[in-house]
Design a protein around this motif. Structure first.
Motif, PDB file in Angstrom:
ATOM      1  N   LEU A  85       3.768 -23.627   9.409  1.00 48.50           N
ATOM      2  CA  LEU A  85       5.267 -23.794   9.885  1.00 48.50           C
ATOM      3  C   LEU A  85       6.355 -23.230   8.990  1.00 48.50           C
ATOM      4  N   ASP A  86       6.168 -23.322   7.488  1.00 49.95           N
ATOM      5  CA  ASP A  86       7.181 -22.646   6.841  1.00 49.95           C
ATOM      6  C   ASP A  86       7.207 -21.186   6.892  1.00 49.95           C
ATOM      7  N   THR A  87       6.120 -20.560   7.041  1.00 48.55           N
ATOM      8  CA  THR A  87       6.065 -19.148   7.306  1.00 48.55           C
ATOM      9  C   THR A  87       6.753 -18.863   8.556  1.00 48.55           C
ATOM     10  N   ARG A  88       6.829 -19.656   9.782  1.00 45.46           N
ATOM     11  CA  ARG A  88       7.286 -19.412  10.888  1.00 45.46           C
ATOM     12  C   ARG A  88       8.663 -19.664  10.667  1.00 45.46           C
ATOM     13  N   LEU A  89       9.094 -20.638  10.242  1.00 40.51           N
ATOM     14  CA  LEU A  89      10.452 -20.957  10.194  1.00 40.51           C
ATOM     15  C   LEU A  89      11.282 -19.737   9.181  1.00 40.51           C
ATOM     16  N   LYS A  90      10.490 -19.354   8.187  1.00 37.03           N
ATOM     17  CA  LYS A  90      11.035 -18.202   7.324  1.00 37.03           C
ATOM     18  C   LYS A  90      11.408 -17.056   8.032  1.00 37.03           C
ATOM     19  N   GLU A  91      10.716 -16.568   9.273  1.00 30.41           N
ATOM     20  CA  GLU A  91      10.770 -15.428  10.125  1.00 30.41           C
ATOM     21  C   GLU A  91      12.142 -15.668  10.825  1.00 30.41           C
ATOM     22  N   LEU A  92      11.968 -16.869  11.430  1.00 26.99           N
ATOM     23  CA  LEU A  92      12.671 -17.274  12.333  1.00 26.99           C
ATOM     24  C   LEU A  92      14.199 -17.218  11.781  1.00 26.99           C
ATOM     25  N   GLU A  93      14.521 -17.929  10.696  1.00 25.25           N
ATOM     26  CA  GLU A  93      15.581 -18.098   9.986  1.00 25.25           C
ATOM     27  C   GLU A  93      16.311 -16.668   9.598  1.00 25.25           C
ATOM     28  N   ALA A  94      15.349 -15.765   9.452  1.00 30.46           N
ATOM     29  CA  ALA A  94      15.891 -14.523   8.739  1.00 30.46           C
ATOM     30  C   ALA A  94      16.310 -13.675  10.130  1.00 30.46           C
ATOM     31  N   ASP A  95      15.448 -13.773  11.132  1.00 33.97           N
ATOM     32  CA  ASP A  95      15.983 -13.236  12.237  1.00 33.97           C
ATOM     33  C   ASP A  95      17.115 -13.727  12.993  1.00 33.97           C
ATOM     34  N   PHE A  96      17.172 -15.065  12.778  1.00 34.79           N
ATOM     35  CA  PHE A  96      18.552 -15.741  13.334  1.00 34.79           C
ATOM     36  C   PHE A  96      19.976 -15.258  12.509  1.00 34.79           C
ATOM     37  N   GLU A  97      19.617 -15.310  11.054  1.00 32.75           N
ATOM     38  CA  GLU A  97      20.520 -14.720  10.415  1.00 32.75           C
ATOM     39  C   GLU A  97      21.315 -13.471  10.446  1.00 32.75           C
ATOM     40  N   GLN A  98      20.050 -12.557  10.644  1.00 34.46           N
ATOM     41  CA  GLN A  98      20.500 -10.898  10.849  1.00 34.46           C
ATOM     42  C   GLN A  98      21.058 -10.820  12.356  1.00 34.46           C
ATOM     43  N   THR A  99      20.884 -11.705  13.123  1.00 33.98           N
ATOM     44  CA  THR A  99      21.518 -11.747  14.562  1.00 33.98           C
ATOM     45  C   THR A  99      22.718 -12.154  14.333  1.00 33.98           C
ATOM     46  N   LEU A 100      23.138 -13.252  13.793  1.00 35.18           N
ATOM     47  CA  LEU A 100      24.280 -13.825  13.535  1.00 35.18           C
ATOM     48  C   LEU A 100      25.188 -12.836  13.102  1.00 35.18           C
ATOM     49  N   LEU A 101      24.721 -12.070  12.022  1.00 35.06           N
ATOM     50  CA  LEU A 101      25.550 -11.370  11.156  1.00 35.06           C
ATOM     51  C   LEU A 101      26.208 -10.017  12.156  1.00 35.06           C
ATOM     52  N   THR A 102      25.592  -9.940  13.183  1.00 32.49           N
ATOM     53  CA  THR A 102      26.186  -8.804  14.336  1.00 32.49           C
ATOM     54  C   THR A 102      27.191  -9.455  15.067  1.00 32.49           C
ATOM     55  N   VAL A 103      27.383 -10.896  15.061  1.00 34.09           N
ATOM     56  CA  VAL A 103      28.133 -11.317  16.048  1.00 34.09           C
ATOM     57  C   VAL A 103      29.698 -11.182  15.663  1.00 34.09           C
TER      58      VAL A 103
END
Length: 427
Positions: A85-103
RNA sequence: GGAGAGAUGGCCGAGCGGCUGAAGGCGCACGCUUGGAAAGCGUGUAUAGGCAACCCCUAUCCAGGGUUCGAAUCCCUGUCUCUCCGCCA
Protein backbone atom coordinates in the motif's frame (compact mmCIF):
# COMPACT_ATOMS: atom_id res chain seq x y z
CA UNK A 1 -0.44 25.43 -6.41
CA UNK A 2 -4.10 25.44 -5.57
CA UNK A 3 -5.40 24.26 -2.22
CA UNK A 4 -6.54 20.62 -2.57
CA UNK A 5 -9.61 21.62 -0.58
CA UNK A 6 -11.06 23.11 -3.77
CA UNK A 7 -11.26 19.58 -5.13
CA UNK A 8 -13.31 18.29 -2.24
CA UNK A 9 -15.45 21.26 -1.42
CA UNK A 10 -15.95 23.23 -4.62
CA UNK A 11 -14.93 21.30 -7.72
CA UNK A 12 -17.55 23.15 -9.78
CA UNK A 13 -16.20 26.54 -8.79
CA UNK A 14 -12.71 25.39 -9.66
CA UNK A 15 -13.83 24.12 -13.05
CA UNK A 16 -15.47 27.47 -13.82
CA UNK A 17 -12.45 29.45 -12.63
CA UNK A 18 -10.15 27.45 -14.86
CA UNK A 19 -12.46 27.87 -17.82
CA UNK A 20 -12.42 31.64 -17.24
CA UNK A 21 -8.67 31.49 -17.31
CA UNK A 22 -8.86 29.74 -20.64
CA UNK A 23 -7.23 26.53 -19.48
CA UNK A 24 -8.63 23.05 -19.67
CA UNK A 25 -7.83 20.82 -16.74
CA UNK A 26 -9.32 17.43 -15.98
CA UNK A 27 -10.78 18.35 -12.61
CA UNK A 28 -12.61 15.02 -12.31
CA UNK A 29 -9.37 13.11 -12.60
CA UNK A 30 -7.88 15.19 -9.82
CA UNK A 31 -10.91 14.62 -7.62
CA UNK A 32 -10.62 10.87 -8.20
CA UNK A 33 -6.91 10.84 -7.42
CA UNK A 34 -7.52 12.75 -4.23
CA UNK A 35 -10.23 10.34 -3.14
CA UNK A 36 -8.23 7.24 -3.84
CA UNK A 37 -5.30 8.77 -2.07
CA UNK A 38 -7.28 9.37 1.07
CA UNK A 39 -8.82 5.91 1.02
CA UNK A 40 -5.39 4.30 0.95
CA UNK A 41 -4.15 6.54 3.72
CA UNK A 42 -7.00 5.48 5.97
CA UNK A 43 -6.33 1.80 5.33
CA UNK A 44 -2.58 1.91 5.62
CA UNK A 45 -2.61 4.08 8.73
CA UNK A 46 -4.84 1.56 10.47
CA UNK A 47 -2.47 -1.26 9.51
CA UNK A 48 0.51 0.67 10.75
CA UNK A 49 -1.25 1.26 14.02
CA UNK A 50 -1.67 -2.51 14.46
CA UNK A 51 1.95 -3.13 13.59
CA UNK A 52 3.14 -0.49 16.01
CA UNK A 53 1.05 -1.94 18.81
CA UNK A 54 2.47 -5.39 18.25
CA UNK A 55 6.02 -4.04 18.12
CA UNK A 56 5.46 -2.23 21.36
CA UNK A 57 4.20 -5.43 22.99
CA UNK A 58 7.24 -7.30 21.70
CA UNK A 59 9.51 -4.74 23.27
CA UNK A 60 7.62 -5.03 26.53
CA UNK A 61 8.09 -8.80 26.65
CA UNK A 62 11.74 -8.74 25.66
CA UNK A 63 12.45 -6.31 28.41
CA UNK A 64 11.05 -8.81 30.85
CA UNK A 65 13.01 -11.60 29.27
CA UNK A 66 9.95 -13.33 27.85
CA UNK A 67 9.53 -14.94 24.46
CA UNK A 68 7.60 -12.96 21.82
CA UNK A 69 7.68 -15.29 18.84
CA UNK A 70 3.90 -15.63 18.77
CA UNK A 71 3.50 -11.87 18.46
CA UNK A 72 6.19 -11.59 15.82
CA UNK A 73 4.51 -14.32 13.82
CA UNK A 74 1.40 -12.18 13.62
CA UNK A 75 3.14 -9.38 11.77
CA UNK A 76 4.04 -11.21 8.57
CA UNK A 77 1.00 -10.43 6.41
CA UNK A 78 0.62 -7.04 7.98
CA UNK A 79 4.04 -5.97 6.88
CA UNK A 80 3.59 -7.19 3.34
CA UNK A 81 0.33 -5.36 3.05
CA UNK A 82 1.76 -2.13 4.42
CA UNK A 83 4.64 -2.30 1.99
CA UNK A 84 2.36 -2.80 -0.99
CA UNK A 85 0.00 0.00 0.00
CA UNK A 86 2.83 2.39 0.78
CA UNK A 87 4.31 1.83 -2.64
CA UNK A 88 1.01 2.51 -4.34
CA UNK A 89 0.35 5.55 -2.20
CA UNK A 90 3.70 6.98 -3.05
CA UNK A 91 3.14 6.65 -6.76
CA UNK A 92 -0.30 8.12 -6.44
CA UNK A 93 0.85 11.10 -4.40
CA UNK A 94 3.68 11.86 -6.77
CA UNK A 95 1.26 11.73 -9.66
CA UNK A 96 -1.29 13.88 -7.83
CA UNK A 97 1.34 16.44 -6.92
CA UNK A 98 2.69 16.58 -10.46
CA UNK A 99 -0.77 17.12 -11.86
CA UNK A 100 -1.62 19.72 -9.26
CA UNK A 101 1.50 21.65 -10.24
CA UNK A 102 0.06 22.12 -13.73
CA UNK A 103 -3.18 23.69 -12.48
CA UNK A 104 -3.14 27.48 -12.79
CA UNK A 105 -4.14 29.89 -10.07
CA UNK A 106 -7.82 30.86 -10.35
CA UNK A 107 -8.46 34.56 -10.78
CA UNK A 108 -9.68 36.76 -7.94
CA UNK A 109 -13.47 37.37 -8.10
CA UNK A 110 -12.88 41.05 -8.86
CA UNK A 111 -11.07 40.23 -12.11
CA UNK A 112 -13.18 40.88 -15.22
CA UNK A 113 -13.92 37.72 -17.20
CA UNK A 114 -12.55 37.84 -20.70
CA UNK A 115 -10.39 35.93 -23.13
CA UNK A 116 -8.56 38.43 -25.23
CA UNK A 117 -5.96 41.04 -24.23
CA UNK A 118 -7.96 43.58 -26.20
CA UNK A 119 -10.66 43.27 -23.54
CA UNK A 120 -8.34 44.46 -20.75
CA UNK A 121 -9.98 47.57 -19.29
CA UNK A 122 -7.88 50.70 -18.97
CA UNK A 123 -8.17 51.71 -15.34
CA UNK A 124 -6.01 54.81 -15.39
CA UNK A 125 -4.14 57.08 -17.75
CA UNK A 126 -1.47 59.59 -16.79
CA UNK A 127 0.05 62.29 -18.93
CA UNK A 128 -0.63 63.29 -22.50
CA UNK A 129 0.51 60.82 -25.14
CA UNK A 130 2.68 62.75 -27.55
CA UNK A 131 1.07 62.43 -30.97
CA UNK A 132 2.08 65.28 -33.24
CA UNK A 133 4.93 67.73 -33.13
CA UNK A 134 6.22 70.37 -35.49
CA UNK A 135 9.00 67.99 -36.47
CA UNK A 136 8.81 64.37 -37.61
CA UNK A 137 9.14 61.96 -34.69
CA UNK A 138 11.80 59.32 -34.94
CA UNK A 139 11.71 55.91 -33.32
CA UNK A 140 14.25 54.76 -30.78
CA UNK A 141 16.34 52.87 -33.32
CA UNK A 142 16.84 55.91 -35.51
CA UNK A 143 17.58 58.08 -32.50
CA UNK A 144 19.85 55.66 -30.73
CA UNK A 145 21.91 54.63 -33.71
CA UNK A 146 22.53 58.22 -34.68
CA UNK A 147 23.65 58.96 -31.13
CA UNK A 148 25.68 55.77 -30.79
CA UNK A 149 23.71 54.50 -27.81
CA UNK A 150 23.61 50.89 -28.86
CA UNK A 151 24.82 48.56 -31.56
CA UNK A 152 22.47 45.76 -32.51
CA UNK A 153 24.61 44.46 -35.33
CA UNK A 154 27.51 43.78 -33.01
CA UNK A 155 25.24 42.39 -30.30
CA UNK A 156 24.04 39.90 -32.88
CA UNK A 157 27.60 39.09 -33.85
CA UNK A 158 28.55 38.39 -30.26
CA UNK A 159 25.55 36.28 -29.34
CA UNK A 160 22.68 36.41 -31.78
CA UNK A 161 19.63 38.48 -32.49
CA UNK A 162 17.93 40.03 -29.50
CA UNK A 163 21.03 40.49 -27.39
CA UNK A 164 21.63 44.23 -27.31
CA UNK A 165 25.01 45.82 -26.94
CA UNK A 166 24.74 49.19 -25.22
CA UNK A 167 27.49 51.63 -26.03
CA UNK A 168 28.76 54.91 -24.63
CA UNK A 169 25.99 57.20 -23.38
CA UNK A 170 23.49 54.38 -23.98
CA UNK A 171 25.31 52.11 -21.55
CA UNK A 172 25.54 54.90 -19.04
CA UNK A 173 21.90 55.81 -19.41
CA UNK A 174 20.93 52.20 -18.79
CA UNK A 175 23.04 52.14 -15.64
CA UNK A 176 21.60 55.48 -14.53
CA UNK A 177 18.07 54.16 -14.90
CA UNK A 178 18.80 51.08 -12.84
CA UNK A 179 20.37 53.11 -10.05
CA UNK A 180 17.59 55.68 -10.14
CA UNK A 181 14.90 53.03 -9.77
CA UNK A 182 16.66 51.09 -7.03
CA UNK A 183 17.23 54.27 -5.05
CA UNK A 184 13.62 55.27 -5.38
CA UNK A 185 12.33 51.93 -4.12
CA UNK A 186 14.77 51.69 -1.25
CA UNK A 187 14.70 55.33 -0.14
CA UNK A 188 11.14 56.33 -0.88
CA UNK A 189 9.10 53.13 -0.94
CA UNK A 190 10.68 51.12 1.86
CA UNK A 191 12.08 48.14 -0.04
CA UNK A 192 15.21 46.25 0.90
CA UNK A 193 17.70 45.92 -1.91
CA UNK A 194 19.00 42.49 -2.84
CA UNK A 195 21.22 41.33 -5.66
CA UNK A 196 20.23 37.77 -6.53
CA UNK A 197 21.81 34.95 -8.53
CA UNK A 198 20.95 35.00 -12.22
CA UNK A 199 20.94 31.22 -12.53
CA UNK A 200 18.36 29.19 -10.63
CA UNK A 201 17.50 25.54 -10.11
CA UNK A 202 14.30 23.70 -10.96
CA UNK A 203 12.93 23.90 -7.46
CA UNK A 204 12.99 27.69 -7.49
CA UNK A 205 11.28 27.81 -10.86
CA UNK A 206 8.60 25.45 -9.62
CA UNK A 207 7.86 27.78 -6.71
CA UNK A 208 7.16 30.75 -8.92
CA UNK A 209 5.33 28.73 -11.57
CA UNK A 210 7.63 28.77 -14.62
CA UNK A 211 8.03 25.03 -14.19
CA UNK A 212 6.77 22.51 -15.04
CA UNK A 213 4.91 24.13 -17.94
CA UNK A 214 7.11 26.89 -19.33
CA UNK A 215 10.49 25.20 -19.63
CA UNK A 216 10.72 26.05 -23.34
CA UNK A 217 10.61 29.78 -22.62
CA UNK A 218 13.87 29.76 -20.71
CA UNK A 219 17.56 29.32 -21.36
CA UNK A 220 18.98 26.19 -19.79
CA UNK A 221 22.58 25.64 -18.78
CA UNK A 222 22.34 21.96 -19.46
CA UNK A 223 25.45 20.61 -17.81
CA UNK A 224 24.36 21.90 -14.41
CA UNK A 225 20.61 21.82 -15.06
CA UNK A 226 20.32 25.50 -14.14
CA UNK A 227 18.19 28.09 -15.88
CA UNK A 228 18.93 31.73 -16.65
CA UNK A 229 16.28 33.75 -14.84
CA UNK A 230 13.45 35.18 -16.93
CA UNK A 231 12.86 37.68 -14.10
CA UNK A 232 14.29 38.48 -10.66
CA UNK A 233 10.93 37.35 -9.30
CA UNK A 234 12.29 33.81 -9.34
CA UNK A 235 15.38 34.15 -7.13
CA UNK A 236 13.86 36.83 -4.90
CA UNK A 237 10.64 34.94 -4.17
CA UNK A 238 12.72 31.89 -3.34
CA UNK A 239 14.71 33.77 -0.71
CA UNK A 240 12.16 32.48 1.78
CA UNK A 241 11.50 29.09 0.27
CA UNK A 242 10.79 26.54 3.02
CA UNK A 243 10.72 29.16 5.74
CA UNK A 244 8.31 30.11 8.48
CA UNK A 245 8.44 33.86 9.03
CA UNK A 246 7.24 35.45 12.29
CA UNK A 247 4.20 37.60 11.60
CA UNK A 248 5.84 40.68 13.09
CA UNK A 249 8.41 40.64 10.28
CA UNK A 250 5.72 40.98 7.61
CA UNK A 251 5.39 42.58 5.20
CA UNK A 252 8.79 41.91 3.66
CA UNK A 253 9.52 44.04 0.62
CA UNK A 254 12.50 43.47 -1.63
CA UNK A 255 13.74 45.20 -4.70
CA UNK A 256 16.35 43.78 -7.01
CA UNK A 257 18.06 44.56 -10.24
CA UNK A 258 18.66 41.69 -12.57
CA UNK A 259 19.26 40.95 -16.16
CA UNK A 260 16.37 38.87 -17.53
CA UNK A 261 16.65 36.18 -20.16
CA UNK A 262 13.78 34.98 -22.30
CA UNK A 263 13.88 32.78 -25.34
CA UNK A 264 10.66 34.26 -26.70
CA UNK A 265 10.35 31.19 -28.89
CA UNK A 266 7.91 31.67 -31.71
CA UNK A 267 7.66 35.44 -31.46
CA UNK A 268 9.94 36.37 -34.33
CA UNK A 269 8.61 38.78 -36.91
CA UNK A 270 7.49 42.36 -36.83
CA UNK A 271 7.10 44.11 -33.48
CA UNK A 272 10.42 42.65 -32.50
CA UNK A 273 12.73 45.25 -33.95
CA UNK A 274 15.10 47.17 -31.74
CA UNK A 275 14.37 46.89 -28.05
CA UNK A 276 10.70 46.03 -28.33
CA UNK A 277 11.27 42.34 -27.73
CA UNK A 278 14.73 41.13 -26.83
CA UNK A 279 16.19 38.00 -25.28
CA UNK A 280 18.12 39.84 -22.62
CA UNK A 281 16.99 42.97 -20.84
CA UNK A 282 17.42 44.73 -17.53
CA UNK A 283 14.75 45.06 -14.93
CA UNK A 284 14.30 46.33 -11.42
CA UNK A 285 11.82 44.09 -9.68
CA UNK A 286 9.79 44.45 -6.50
CA UNK A 287 8.71 41.42 -4.50
CA UNK A 288 6.52 41.38 -1.40
CA UNK A 289 5.73 38.75 1.21
CA UNK A 290 2.59 39.77 3.07
CA UNK A 291 -0.20 38.63 5.38
CA UNK A 292 -3.12 37.29 3.32
CA UNK A 293 -5.58 39.92 4.60
CA UNK A 294 -3.41 42.71 3.27
CA UNK A 295 -2.40 41.38 -0.12
CA UNK A 296 -4.90 43.32 -2.21
CA UNK A 297 -3.97 46.59 -0.52
CA UNK A 298 -0.36 45.69 -1.10
CA UNK A 299 -1.12 45.12 -4.79
CA UNK A 300 -2.41 48.68 -5.06
CA UNK A 301 0.67 50.16 -3.39
CA UNK A 302 2.91 47.94 -5.49
CA UNK A 303 1.32 49.37 -8.60
CA UNK A 304 1.63 52.85 -7.13
CA UNK A 305 5.35 52.29 -6.56
CA UNK A 306 5.80 51.30 -10.20
CA UNK A 307 3.73 54.27 -11.39
CA UNK A 308 5.92 56.52 -9.29
CA UNK A 309 8.92 55.61 -11.41
CA UNK A 310 7.11 56.56 -14.60
CA UNK A 311 5.76 59.80 -13.18
CA UNK A 312 9.16 60.82 -11.86
CA UNK A 313 10.47 60.38 -15.38
CA UNK A 314 7.49 62.31 -16.72
CA UNK A 315 6.45 59.57 -19.14
CA UNK A 316 2.81 59.21 -20.21
CA UNK A 317 1.41 55.82 -19.28
CA UNK A 318 -1.77 53.85 -18.85
CA UNK A 319 -2.75 51.04 -16.52
CA UNK A 320 -4.63 47.98 -17.71
CA UNK A 321 -6.34 45.44 -15.57
CA UNK A 322 -5.87 42.02 -17.12
CA UNK A 323 -8.97 39.96 -17.85
CA UNK A 324 -9.09 36.36 -16.62
CA UNK A 325 -7.92 34.90 -19.92
CA UNK A 326 -4.87 37.15 -20.12
CA UNK A 327 -3.64 36.46 -16.59
CA UNK A 328 -0.46 34.48 -16.24
CA UNK A 329 -0.44 30.94 -14.89
CA UNK A 330 0.34 31.95 -11.31
CA UNK A 331 -1.44 35.31 -10.98
CA UNK A 332 -4.80 35.86 -9.30
CA UNK A 333 -4.93 39.50 -10.35
CA UNK A 334 -2.63 41.66 -12.39
CA UNK A 335 -2.17 45.20 -13.63
CA UNK A 336 -0.01 46.05 -16.61
CA UNK A 337 1.62 49.44 -16.97
CA UNK A 338 2.22 50.64 -20.51
CA UNK A 339 4.29 53.57 -21.69
CA UNK A 340 3.45 55.58 -24.74
CA UNK A 341 6.17 55.41 -27.37
CA UNK A 342 5.48 58.22 -29.85
CA UNK A 343 8.08 57.05 -32.37
CA UNK A 344 6.58 53.59 -32.48
CA UNK A 345 3.11 55.03 -32.06
CA UNK A 346 2.10 52.34 -29.63
CA UNK A 347 1.91 51.45 -25.96
CA UNK A 348 4.77 49.39 -24.53
CA UNK A 349 4.35 47.15 -21.52
CA UNK A 350 7.01 48.00 -18.94
CA UNK A 351 5.51 46.55 -15.80
CA UNK A 352 3.26 43.79 -14.59
CA UNK A 353 2.09 43.97 -10.99
CA UNK A 354 0.55 40.76 -9.73
CA UNK A 355 -0.90 39.22 -6.63
CA UNK A 356 -0.27 35.49 -6.52
CA UNK A 357 -2.10 35.06 -3.22
CA UNK A 358 -0.86 31.80 -1.66
CA UNK A 359 -0.22 30.05 -4.99
CA UNK A 360 3.54 30.50 -5.00
CA UNK A 361 3.77 30.27 -1.22
CA UNK A 362 2.19 26.83 -1.33
CA UNK A 363 4.53 25.62 -4.09
CA UNK A 364 7.57 27.01 -2.30
CA UNK A 365 6.35 26.22 1.22
CA UNK A 366 6.61 29.81 2.42
CA UNK A 367 4.64 30.41 5.58
CA UNK A 368 4.28 32.82 8.44
CA UNK A 369 3.69 32.19 12.11
CA UNK A 370 0.76 34.25 13.40
CA UNK A 371 1.29 36.39 16.47
CA UNK A 372 -1.53 34.59 18.23
CA UNK A 373 0.53 31.41 18.30
CA UNK A 374 -1.72 29.64 15.83
CA UNK A 375 -0.27 27.19 13.36
CA UNK A 376 1.70 28.62 10.45
CA UNK A 377 -0.24 29.73 7.39
CA UNK A 378 0.84 30.28 3.83
CA UNK A 379 1.52 33.92 3.23
CA UNK A 380 0.78 35.84 0.04
CA UNK A 381 3.40 36.85 -2.50
CA UNK A 382 3.29 39.69 -4.98
CA UNK A 383 5.65 41.10 -7.49
CA UNK A 384 5.86 43.90 -9.95
CA UNK A 385 8.36 45.31 -12.34
CA UNK A 386 9.59 48.60 -11.12
CA UNK A 387 10.23 48.77 -14.10
CA UNK A 388 11.68 46.93 -17.09
CA UNK A 389 14.17 48.88 -19.07
CA UNK A 390 14.92 48.32 -22.70
CA UNK A 391 11.32 49.42 -23.28
CA UNK A 392 11.71 52.13 -20.68
CA UNK A 393 14.74 53.33 -22.60
CA UNK A 394 12.69 53.31 -25.79
CA UNK A 395 10.06 55.56 -24.22
CA UNK A 396 12.61 57.92 -22.75
CA UNK A 397 14.35 58.38 -26.08
CA UNK A 398 11.19 58.79 -28.09
CA UNK A 399 9.42 61.10 -25.64
CA UNK A 400 12.39 63.37 -25.04
CA UNK A 401 13.73 63.71 -28.56
CA UNK A 402 14.50 67.15 -29.88
CA UNK A 403 14.18 68.43 -33.44
CA UNK A 404 17.93 68.04 -33.93
CA UNK A 405 17.82 64.39 -32.87
CA UNK A 406 19.35 64.97 -29.43
CA UNK A 407 17.73 63.75 -26.24
CA UNK A 408 16.70 65.84 -23.27
CA UNK A 409 17.52 63.73 -20.21
CA UNK A 410 14.60 63.66 -17.74
CA UNK A 411 15.34 65.93 -14.82
CA UNK A 412 15.15 63.16 -12.23
CA UNK A 413 17.83 61.28 -14.11
CA UNK A 414 20.32 64.09 -14.62
CA UNK A 415 22.22 63.54 -11.40
CA UNK A 416 22.48 59.84 -12.19
CA UNK A 417 23.40 60.30 -15.82
CA UNK A 418 25.68 63.28 -15.32
CA UNK A 419 24.42 65.44 -18.17
CA UNK A 420 21.22 67.18 -19.25
CA UNK A 421 21.29 66.15 -22.86
CA UNK A 422 22.58 63.44 -25.13
CA UNK A 423 23.64 64.73 -28.50
CA UNK A 424 25.70 63.54 -31.42
CA UNK A 425 28.43 66.00 -30.46
CA UNK A 426 29.11 64.06 -27.29
CA UNK A 427 29.89 60.86 -29.11
C1' G B 1 38.92 18.86 -9.46
C1' G B 2 41.63 15.92 -4.91
C1' A B 3 41.44 14.68 0.66
C1' G B 4 38.77 14.77 5.19
C1' A B 5 34.52 16.08 8.60
C1' G B 6 29.49 16.76 9.20
C1' A B 7 23.77 17.17 8.40
C1' U B 8 18.72 16.28 14.80
C1' G B 9 13.04 21.21 16.41
C1' G B 10 12.87 28.93 15.29
C1' C B 11 18.42 28.59 16.88
C1' C B 12 22.43 25.88 19.68
C1' G B 13 23.05 21.03 21.20
C1' A B 14 22.40 15.56 23.60
C1' G B 15 20.95 10.99 22.00
C1' C B 16 22.28 3.04 24.46
C1' G B 17 17.93 -0.68 18.16
C1' G B 18 12.23 -0.50 21.87
C1' C B 19 9.88 3.32 27.54
C1' U B 20 12.73 9.33 22.25
C1' G B 21 8.50 13.53 18.77
C1' A B 22 13.03 13.47 20.58
C1' A B 23 17.21 15.49 27.11
C1' G B 24 19.34 20.31 28.14
C1' G B 25 20.05 25.42 26.80
C1' C B 26 18.66 29.84 24.02
C1' G B 27 14.76 32.36 21.84
C1' C B 28 9.50 33.25 21.80
C1' A B 29 4.38 33.53 24.22
C1' C B 30 1.47 33.90 28.58
C1' G B 31 1.23 34.39 33.95
C1' C B 32 3.41 35.70 38.84
C1' U B 33 6.69 39.36 40.90
C1' U B 34 7.60 45.18 40.29
C1' G B 35 5.86 52.12 40.94
C1' G B 36 7.89 50.66 35.93
C1' A B 37 11.62 47.67 33.77
C1' A B 38 15.57 44.06 34.25
C1' A B 39 16.56 39.83 36.98
C1' G B 40 13.95 35.78 39.21
C1' C B 41 9.93 32.06 39.35
C1' G B 42 6.00 29.15 36.84
C1' U B 43 3.51 27.33 32.42
C1' G B 44 3.49 26.61 27.32
C1' U B 45 6.06 26.37 22.54
C1' A B 46 7.82 21.34 15.67
C1' U B 47 5.53 20.14 10.93
C1' A B 48 2.38 17.51 7.70
C1' G B 49 -1.57 14.02 6.67
C1' G B 50 -6.18 11.28 8.19
C1' C B 51 -10.76 12.58 11.12
C1' A B 52 -16.54 16.46 12.54
C1' A B 53 -12.51 16.98 16.29
C1' C B 54 -7.37 21.38 20.03
C1' C B 55 -8.91 14.00 21.95
C1' C B 56 -6.92 10.15 18.81
C1' C B 57 -4.15 7.78 14.78
C1' U B 58 -0.12 7.99 10.94
C1' A B 59 4.35 10.06 9.13
C1' U B 60 8.72 13.13 9.68
C1' C B 61 15.76 13.63 13.27
C1' C B 62 19.13 15.94 4.92
C1' A B 63 16.85 12.61 0.74
C1' G B 64 16.01 7.66 -1.27
C1' G B 65 16.57 2.46 -0.58
C1' G B 66 17.74 -1.81 2.85
C1' U B 67 18.17 -4.93 7.60
C1' U B 68 14.51 -5.70 11.83
C1' C B 69 8.48 -7.47 15.06
C1' G B 70 10.57 -2.40 15.98
C1' A B 71 15.55 2.54 13.23
C1' A B 72 17.32 9.50 14.89
C1' U B 73 20.42 5.19 16.28
C1' C B 74 22.84 -0.38 11.92
C1' C B 75 23.98 -1.00 6.21
C1' C B 76 23.96 1.03 0.96
C1' U B 77 23.25 5.17 -2.50
C1' G B 78 22.59 10.27 -3.45
C1' U B 79 22.45 15.54 -2.15
C1' C B 80 24.15 19.55 0.51
C1' U B 81 27.43 22.16 4.02
C1' C B 82 32.20 22.97 6.27
C1' U B 83 37.78 22.47 6.45
C1' C B 84 42.45 21.70 3.80
C1' C B 85 44.89 21.38 -1.17
C1' G B 86 44.67 22.73 -6.49
C1' C B 87 42.66 26.24 -10.16
C1' C B 88 40.60 31.07 -10.73
C1' A B 89 37.61 36.95 -11.40
Amino acid sequence: MIDAKWLRERPEALRQALTDKGVSVDVDALVRMDQERREIIITVDALKQQRNEISKAVGERKRQGENADDLIARTGDLIEEIKALDTRLKELEADFEQTLLTVPNPAHPSVPVGQDPSENPVVRTWGEPLEATDFPLKNHLELGEALGLFDFARGTKITGTGFPLYTGAGAKLERALINFMLDMHTQKHGYTEVFPPFLVNRTSLTTTGQLPKMEEDMYLAQVDDLFLIPTAEVPVTNIHQDEIIPEKELPLRYTAYSACFRREAGSYGKETHGFLRVHQFNKVEMVKFVRPETSYDELETLRRDAEDVLEALNLPYRVLELVTGDLSFAAAKCYDLELWAPGEKRWLEVSSCSNFEDFQARRGNIRYKPRTGEKPHYLHTLNGSGVATARLLVAILENNQQPDGSIQVPEALVSYFGAETISADDA
